[in-house]
Scaffold this active site. Structure first.
Site, PDB file in Angstrom:
ATOM      1  CB  CYS A   5      -2.367  -5.568  11.515  1.00 15.25           C
ATOM      2  SG  CYS A   5      -1.060  -6.501  12.307  1.00 15.25           S
TER       3      CYS A   5
ATOM      4  CD  GLU B 190       5.272  -8.040   4.043  1.00 16.09           C
ATOM      5  OE1 GLU B 190       4.100  -8.365   4.289  1.00 16.09           O
ATOM      6  OE2 GLU B 190       5.591  -6.885   3.714  1.00 16.09           O
TER       7      GLU B 190
ATOM      8  CG  ASP C  14      -0.682  -5.656   7.858  1.00 11.75           C
ATOM      9  OD1 ASP C  14      -0.801  -6.111   9.014  1.00 11.75           O
ATOM     10  OD2 ASP C  14      -0.218  -6.350   6.924  1.00 11.75           O
ATOM     11  CB  SER C  15       3.276  -5.687  10.104  1.00 13.65           C
ATOM     12  OG  SER C  15       2.726  -6.845   9.513  1.00 13.65           O
TER      13      SER C  15
ATOM     14  CB  CYS D  60      -2.486 -13.561   9.765  1.00 11.09           C
ATOM     15  SG  CYS D  60      -1.215 -12.546   8.973  1.00 11.09           S
TER      16      CYS D  60
ATOM     17  CG  HIS E  29       0.500 -11.063   5.594  1.00 12.28           C
ATOM     18  ND1 HIS E  29       0.335 -10.145   6.589  1.00 12.28           N
ATOM     19  CD2 HIS E  29       1.636 -10.701   4.925  1.00 12.28           C
ATOM     20  CE1 HIS E  29       1.335  -9.261   6.538  1.00 12.28           C
ATOM     21  NE2 HIS E  29       2.125  -9.582   5.543  1.00 12.28           N
TER      22      HIS E  29
END
Ligand code: DGL
Length: 267
Positions: free
Chosen positions: A73, A152, A10-11, A184, A186
Protein backbone atom coordinates in the site's frame (compact mmCIF):
# COMPACT_ATOMS: atom_id res chain seq x y z
CA UNK A 1 15.34 -22.53 4.26
CA UNK A 2 12.29 -21.07 5.98
CA UNK A 3 8.69 -22.12 5.34
CA UNK A 4 7.10 -19.38 7.42
CA UNK A 5 4.70 -17.20 5.37
CA UNK A 6 5.28 -13.76 3.85
CA UNK A 7 2.81 -11.19 5.25
CA UNK A 8 1.23 -8.80 2.74
CA UNK A 9 -0.83 -5.83 3.77
CA UNK A 10 -3.13 -3.23 2.18
CA UNK A 11 -6.25 -1.25 3.07
CA UNK A 12 -8.24 -3.42 0.65
CA UNK A 13 -7.89 -5.35 -2.59
CA UNK A 14 -5.01 -3.24 -3.96
CA UNK A 15 -2.29 -5.34 -2.37
CA UNK A 16 -3.54 -8.34 -4.33
CA UNK A 17 -1.75 -6.81 -7.33
CA UNK A 18 1.48 -7.14 -5.36
CA UNK A 19 0.57 -10.64 -4.17
CA UNK A 20 0.00 -11.70 -7.78
CA UNK A 21 3.51 -10.61 -8.75
CA UNK A 22 4.96 -12.29 -5.65
CA UNK A 23 3.24 -15.53 -6.71
CA UNK A 24 4.88 -15.20 -10.14
CA UNK A 25 8.34 -14.60 -8.64
CA UNK A 26 8.26 -17.10 -5.76
CA UNK A 27 5.32 -19.45 -6.35
CA UNK A 28 6.10 -21.88 -3.55
CA UNK A 29 6.14 -19.29 -0.75
CA UNK A 30 3.32 -19.41 1.80
CA UNK A 31 1.48 -16.09 2.11
CA UNK A 32 -0.86 -14.38 4.56
CA UNK A 33 -2.75 -11.40 3.16
CA UNK A 34 -4.39 -8.80 5.34
CA UNK A 35 -6.85 -6.26 3.85
CA UNK A 36 -8.04 -3.63 6.32
CA UNK A 37 -11.30 -3.19 4.41
CA UNK A 38 -13.14 -1.86 7.46
CA UNK A 39 -10.96 1.25 7.52
CA UNK A 40 -10.67 1.63 3.71
CA UNK A 41 -9.91 4.16 2.21
CA UNK A 42 -6.59 5.16 3.76
CA UNK A 43 -5.86 7.76 1.10
CA UNK A 44 -7.89 10.69 2.50
CA UNK A 45 -7.08 9.96 6.18
CA UNK A 46 -4.55 11.67 8.42
CA UNK A 47 -1.21 9.90 7.92
CA UNK A 48 -0.77 9.58 11.71
CA UNK A 49 -3.95 7.51 11.86
CA UNK A 50 -2.83 5.45 8.88
CA UNK A 51 0.46 4.77 10.66
CA UNK A 52 -1.44 3.42 13.66
CA UNK A 53 -3.54 1.14 11.42
CA UNK A 54 -0.44 -0.19 9.67
CA UNK A 55 1.27 -0.90 13.01
CA UNK A 56 -1.80 -2.77 14.24
CA UNK A 57 -1.94 -4.80 11.04
CA UNK A 58 1.78 -5.56 11.32
CA UNK A 59 1.21 -6.74 14.88
CA UNK A 60 -1.60 -9.01 13.67
CA UNK A 61 0.57 -10.47 10.93
CA UNK A 62 3.55 -10.94 13.23
CA UNK A 63 1.34 -13.18 15.37
CA UNK A 64 0.89 -15.34 12.27
CA UNK A 65 4.64 -15.93 12.45
CA UNK A 66 5.53 -14.20 9.17
CA UNK A 67 9.18 -14.06 8.07
CA UNK A 68 8.83 -10.86 6.01
CA UNK A 69 6.29 -8.04 5.75
CA UNK A 70 5.31 -6.35 2.49
CA UNK A 71 3.41 -3.08 2.89
CA UNK A 72 1.54 -3.44 -0.40
CA UNK A 73 0.00 0.00 0.00
CA UNK A 74 1.57 3.29 -1.06
CA UNK A 75 -0.26 5.34 1.56
CA UNK A 76 0.70 2.82 4.23
CA UNK A 77 4.33 2.88 3.04
CA UNK A 78 4.37 6.69 3.21
CA UNK A 79 2.89 6.67 6.72
CA UNK A 80 4.73 3.83 8.38
CA UNK A 81 7.50 2.12 6.40
CA UNK A 82 10.46 3.93 7.95
CA UNK A 83 9.24 3.43 11.51
CA UNK A 84 8.22 -0.19 10.90
CA UNK A 85 11.66 -1.02 9.53
CA UNK A 86 13.18 0.33 12.73
CA UNK A 87 10.68 -1.49 14.94
CA UNK A 88 10.20 -4.98 13.51
CA UNK A 89 12.83 -7.68 13.65
CA UNK A 90 11.78 -9.17 10.31
CA UNK A 91 12.54 -7.51 6.93
CA UNK A 92 9.92 -4.98 5.77
CA UNK A 93 9.42 -3.91 2.15
CA UNK A 94 7.32 -1.01 0.80
CA UNK A 95 6.15 -0.15 -2.71
CA UNK A 96 7.25 3.46 -3.27
CA UNK A 97 10.97 3.01 -3.77
CA UNK A 98 10.61 0.13 -6.30
CA UNK A 99 8.09 2.17 -8.35
CA UNK A 100 10.27 5.28 -8.28
CA UNK A 101 13.32 3.29 -9.36
CA UNK A 102 11.46 1.79 -12.34
CA UNK A 103 10.13 5.20 -13.38
CA UNK A 104 13.65 6.65 -13.38
CA UNK A 105 15.06 3.86 -15.49
CA UNK A 106 12.17 3.91 -17.99
CA UNK A 107 11.59 7.62 -18.65
CA UNK A 108 13.35 8.98 -21.70
CA UNK A 109 12.12 12.57 -21.67
CA UNK A 110 12.51 12.88 -17.87
CA UNK A 111 8.85 13.78 -17.41
CA UNK A 112 7.08 11.40 -15.05
CA UNK A 113 3.41 11.33 -14.02
CA UNK A 114 2.15 9.88 -10.76
CA UNK A 115 -1.45 8.96 -9.93
CA UNK A 116 -1.99 8.17 -6.26
CA UNK A 117 -4.06 8.86 -3.14
CA UNK A 118 -4.32 12.24 -1.44
CA UNK A 119 -1.98 11.04 1.32
CA UNK A 120 0.68 9.80 -1.09
CA UNK A 121 0.52 12.85 -3.38
CA UNK A 122 0.49 15.23 -0.40
CA UNK A 123 3.57 13.60 1.12
CA UNK A 124 5.66 14.15 -2.02
CA UNK A 125 7.08 10.66 -1.50
CA UNK A 126 7.49 9.87 -5.21
CA UNK A 127 9.13 13.24 -5.92
CA UNK A 128 11.64 12.62 -3.12
CA UNK A 129 12.47 9.07 -4.19
CA UNK A 130 12.73 9.93 -7.89
CA UNK A 131 14.79 13.09 -7.37
CA UNK A 132 17.12 11.19 -5.05
CA UNK A 133 18.11 9.08 -8.06
CA UNK A 134 17.86 11.76 -10.77
CA UNK A 135 17.24 15.40 -9.72
CA UNK A 136 16.66 16.42 -13.36
CA UNK A 137 13.38 14.51 -13.62
CA UNK A 138 10.17 16.53 -13.44
CA UNK A 139 7.23 14.92 -11.64
CA UNK A 140 3.55 15.73 -12.14
CA UNK A 141 1.04 14.20 -9.73
CA UNK A 142 -2.72 13.78 -9.62
CA UNK A 143 -5.07 12.29 -7.03
CA UNK A 144 -7.09 9.31 -8.22
CA UNK A 145 -9.25 8.55 -5.15
CA UNK A 146 -12.46 8.20 -7.13
CA UNK A 147 -10.93 5.38 -9.20
CA UNK A 148 -9.82 3.58 -6.04
CA UNK A 149 -13.43 3.64 -4.79
CA UNK A 150 -14.60 2.00 -8.04
CA UNK A 151 -11.94 -0.70 -7.80
CA UNK A 152 -12.64 -1.51 -4.17
CA UNK A 153 -16.33 -1.93 -5.09
CA UNK A 154 -15.30 -4.44 -7.74
CA UNK A 155 -16.16 -2.14 -10.67
CA UNK A 156 -13.25 -2.64 -13.04
CA UNK A 157 -14.84 -1.73 -16.40
CA UNK A 158 -17.55 0.48 -17.87
CA UNK A 159 -18.28 3.89 -19.31
CA UNK A 160 -18.49 5.68 -15.94
CA UNK A 161 -15.14 4.34 -14.85
CA UNK A 162 -13.57 5.36 -18.17
CA UNK A 163 -14.97 8.88 -17.88
CA UNK A 164 -13.46 9.19 -14.41
CA UNK A 165 -10.10 7.84 -15.59
CA UNK A 166 -10.17 10.45 -18.35
CA UNK A 167 -10.84 13.35 -15.99
CA UNK A 168 -8.22 12.17 -13.46
CA UNK A 169 -5.54 11.92 -16.14
CA UNK A 170 -6.44 15.11 -18.01
CA UNK A 171 -4.15 17.44 -16.00
CA UNK A 172 -1.23 15.07 -16.66
CA UNK A 173 -1.60 14.77 -20.41
CA UNK A 174 -0.63 18.37 -21.15
CA UNK A 175 2.73 17.78 -19.46
CA UNK A 176 3.91 15.37 -22.12
CA UNK A 177 4.84 12.63 -19.63
CA UNK A 178 6.28 9.44 -21.11
CA UNK A 179 5.86 7.35 -17.96
CA UNK A 180 2.93 7.09 -15.54
CA UNK A 181 3.54 5.57 -12.11
CA UNK A 182 0.54 3.75 -10.69
CA UNK A 183 1.14 5.14 -7.22
CA UNK A 184 -1.63 3.15 -5.59
CA UNK A 185 -1.62 -0.63 -5.57
CA UNK A 186 -5.29 -0.69 -6.62
CA UNK A 187 -4.55 0.77 -10.05
CA UNK A 188 -2.98 -2.25 -11.78
CA UNK A 189 -6.49 -3.76 -11.60
CA UNK A 190 -7.56 -1.16 -14.21
CA UNK A 191 -4.23 -0.87 -16.04
CA UNK A 192 -5.74 -1.89 -19.39
CA UNK A 193 -8.50 0.73 -19.07
CA UNK A 194 -5.97 3.43 -18.17
CA UNK A 195 -3.93 2.63 -21.26
CA UNK A 196 -6.99 2.54 -23.51
CA UNK A 197 -8.40 5.83 -22.27
CA UNK A 198 -5.07 7.60 -22.67
CA UNK A 199 -4.47 6.07 -26.14
CA UNK A 200 -1.24 4.48 -24.92
CA UNK A 201 0.43 7.90 -24.77
CA UNK A 202 2.81 6.78 -22.03
CA UNK A 203 4.21 3.68 -20.42
CA UNK A 204 2.51 2.56 -17.24
CA UNK A 205 4.65 1.55 -14.25
CA UNK A 206 3.21 -1.07 -11.92
CA UNK A 207 5.47 -1.01 -8.86
CA UNK A 208 4.19 -4.46 -7.84
CA UNK A 209 6.45 -6.07 -10.43
CA UNK A 210 9.64 -4.52 -9.06
CA UNK A 211 8.47 -4.98 -5.45
CA UNK A 212 8.05 -8.72 -6.05
CA UNK A 213 11.59 -8.89 -7.46
CA UNK A 214 12.84 -7.16 -4.30
CA UNK A 215 10.98 -9.72 -2.19
CA UNK A 216 12.72 -12.59 -3.97
CA UNK A 217 16.11 -10.89 -3.76
CA UNK A 218 15.76 -10.28 -0.04
CA UNK A 219 14.56 -13.83 0.64
CA UNK A 220 17.67 -15.14 -1.09
CA UNK A 221 20.01 -12.68 0.64
CA UNK A 222 18.62 -13.49 4.10
CA UNK A 223 18.43 -17.21 3.40
CA UNK A 224 14.67 -17.15 3.98
CA UNK A 225 13.40 -18.97 0.87
CA UNK A 226 10.84 -21.72 1.43
CA UNK A 227 11.75 -25.26 0.50
CA UNK A 228 11.48 -25.86 -3.22
CA UNK A 229 8.97 -28.69 -2.77
CA UNK A 230 6.68 -26.54 -0.56
CA UNK A 231 3.13 -26.28 -1.89
CA UNK A 232 2.07 -22.71 -1.17
CA UNK A 233 -0.67 -22.12 1.36
CA UNK A 234 -2.56 -18.83 0.87
CA UNK A 235 -4.54 -17.27 3.68
CA UNK A 236 -6.61 -14.10 3.35
CA UNK A 237 -8.00 -11.88 6.10
CA UNK A 238 -10.18 -8.79 5.85
CA UNK A 239 -11.71 -6.57 8.50
CA UNK A 240 -15.00 -5.43 6.88
CA UNK A 241 -18.16 -7.27 7.65
CA UNK A 242 -19.40 -7.45 4.10
CA UNK A 243 -17.35 -6.36 1.21
CA UNK A 244 -16.36 -7.21 -2.32
CA UNK A 245 -12.96 -8.49 -1.34
CA UNK A 246 -13.64 -12.11 -2.20
CA UNK A 247 -15.42 -11.30 -5.48
CA UNK A 248 -12.68 -8.96 -6.71
CA UNK A 249 -9.98 -11.27 -5.38
CA UNK A 250 -11.48 -14.17 -7.30
CA UNK A 251 -11.64 -12.14 -10.53
CA UNK A 252 -8.02 -11.25 -10.12
CA UNK A 253 -6.39 -14.29 -8.53
CA UNK A 254 -8.72 -17.12 -9.58
CA UNK A 255 -8.18 -20.36 -7.68
CA UNK A 256 -5.39 -18.86 -5.54
CA UNK A 257 -8.13 -17.41 -3.30
CA UNK A 258 -10.52 -19.93 -1.76
CA UNK A 259 -11.90 -18.09 1.24
CA UNK A 260 -11.50 -14.86 3.16
CA UNK A 261 -11.48 -14.92 6.94
CA UNK A 262 -13.06 -11.99 8.71
CA UNK A 263 -11.07 -10.58 11.59
CA UNK A 264 -10.99 -7.48 13.76
CA UNK A 265 -8.24 -5.03 14.63
CA UNK A 266 -8.30 -3.51 18.08
CA UNK A 267 -7.58 0.14 17.30
N1 DGL B 1 -3.94 0.72 -2.09
C1 DGL B 1 -3.62 1.86 -1.32
C2 DGL B 1 -2.38 2.58 -1.83
O1 DGL B 1 -1.59 1.99 -2.51
C3 DGL B 1 -4.62 2.91 -1.01
C4 DGL B 1 -6.04 2.84 -1.17
C5 DGL B 1 -6.75 3.61 -0.06
O2 DGL B 1 -6.97 2.97 0.96
O3 DGL B 1 -7.02 4.80 -0.21
O4 DGL B 1 -2.16 3.72 -1.48
Amino acid sequence: MDNRPIGIFDSGVGGLTVLREIIKEVPNENTVYFGDTERFPYGPKDLRDVRDFVFKAAEFLEKKDIKMLVIACNTGSVAALKKLKQTLKIPVIGVIEPGARTAVSNTKNKRVGVIATKGTVGSGAYEKEIKKIDPQIEIFSVIGSILIEYIEKGILTGENLNENIKSCLKPLLKHNIDVLVLGCTHFPLIERQILEVSSNDFEVINSAVETAKDVKKLLIEKNLLARQENKANRIFYETALEGNFFKTGKMFLGSEIKEVIRTKLEI
